[in-house]
Design a protein around this motif. Structure first.
Motif: not given
Ligand SMILES: NC(=O)c1ccc[n+]([C@@H]2O[C@H](COP(=O)([O-])OP(=O)(O)OC[C@H]3O[C@@H](n4cnc5c(N)ncnc54)[C@H](OP(=O)(O)O)[C@@H]3O)[C@@H](O)[C@H]2O)c1
Length: 260
Positions: A252-256
């Motif tokens: 996953e590429i998790v945006n914060v």
């Protein structure tokens, strides 16, 4: 010190003595992980180690220039000789490189940015993986950026380095998932680290014809949450992705980024 979910875990945090990396080192150390910091600045590295150990943690700094494959290899050999294996690898170190149009970008800048932001992640992952595979456990967390999604101009080298980090993350995650190893990336929006506040905001504000304070206000309003991402926001997510609780989250590429 809080409860110790990471007590028997060894974590490498590259660039773990400043900015986002420092918050990550602190968070993992509070959870009782042994924190190994890779970076070039010896004084800053040693100061961070002192602070973590003064707070009851276990930490060590290895002076490593991530531009150099030989230095990466040497530091990893020392780490593996002493700690036997690494459970958590946080590939955090990164540089912005030249900020300007492609036509003006010196090719040396392109090479250096790719070496620090991308090749070092590949190399370190390659070196920690054999033991992770043997142990049937591992967490690799790459710090990416919203940059490949937003593609702001005048930062092609940075944007493409982070796009490749995302591709590496997804590809590697599929190769090692069956060994109990997860590989994820975190994509923060702009974080007001000391470096960004001192070296980026004044110039960006000037280009937009506003004061640094007004520019910060505009950035904040550009998020849905009306709140810029903080170092600790990223560190909390690293902590979760490094934990056993996240075992079925990989690739996953998790945006914060507050919805930005
Ligand atoms: N701040 C933001 O707005 C933002 C947003 C999205 C993503 N990110 C990403 O988050 C990560 C951390 O950024 P930051 O803002 O916290 O930056 P920072 O405060 O400048 O920290 C970068 C770290 O990388 C290390 N580093 C740089 N070049 C290195 C090299 N050749 N060898 C070894 N270490 C090296 C530095 O350590 P030494 O000086 O000791 O070498 C430093 O500790 C980066 O990957 C960045 O791209 C940042």
């Amino acid at each position: 010190m809080e409860s110790k979910p990471m007590q028997d875990k060894v974590a490498i945090v590259t660039g773990g003595a400043s900015g986002i990396g420092r918050a990550i080192s602190t968070r993992l150390s509070k959870a009782a992980a042994t924190v190994i910091i890779f970076g070039r600045n010896v004084e800053r590295g040693n100061n961070t180690v002192e602070e973590l150990t003064a707070d009851g943690g276990k930490a060590e700094f290895f002076r490593t220039d991530l531009i150099s494959g030989e230095e990466i290899q040497k530091s990893m050999s020392l780490v593996l000789a002493k700690y036997l294996s690494v459970d958590i690898l946080v590939n955090n170190a990164g540089i912005s490189g030249f900020m300007g149009p492609v036509v003006d970008t010196p090719m040396q800048e392109v090479e250096d940015v790719l070496k620090v932001n991308l090749t070092s992640m590949f190399h370190l992952s390659k070196l920690v993986l054999p033991k992770m595979i043997e142990n049937r456990y591992g967490r690799i967390i790459n710090i990416s950026s919203v940059a490949p999604r937003v593609t702001p101009p005048n930062s092609a080298t940075y944007n493409m380095s982070k796009a490749a980090v995302n591709a590496l993350t997804k590809t590697l995650s599929r190769e090692v998932a069956s060994y109990g190893i997860t590989v994820n990336a975190i994509a923060p929006g702009m974080v007001m680290t000391e470096r960004i506040l001192k070296s980026r905001i004044p110039g960006m504000a000037q280009k937009s014809g506003v004061s640094p304070e007004e520019y910060l206000q505009k950035l904040t309003e550009g998020t849905d949450t009306h709140r810029l991402t903080r170092e600790e926001d990223v560190a909390e997510l690293v902590m979760f992705l490094a934990s056993k609780a996240s075992q079925n989250i990989t690739g996953e590429i998790v945006n914060v980024a507050g919805g930005y």
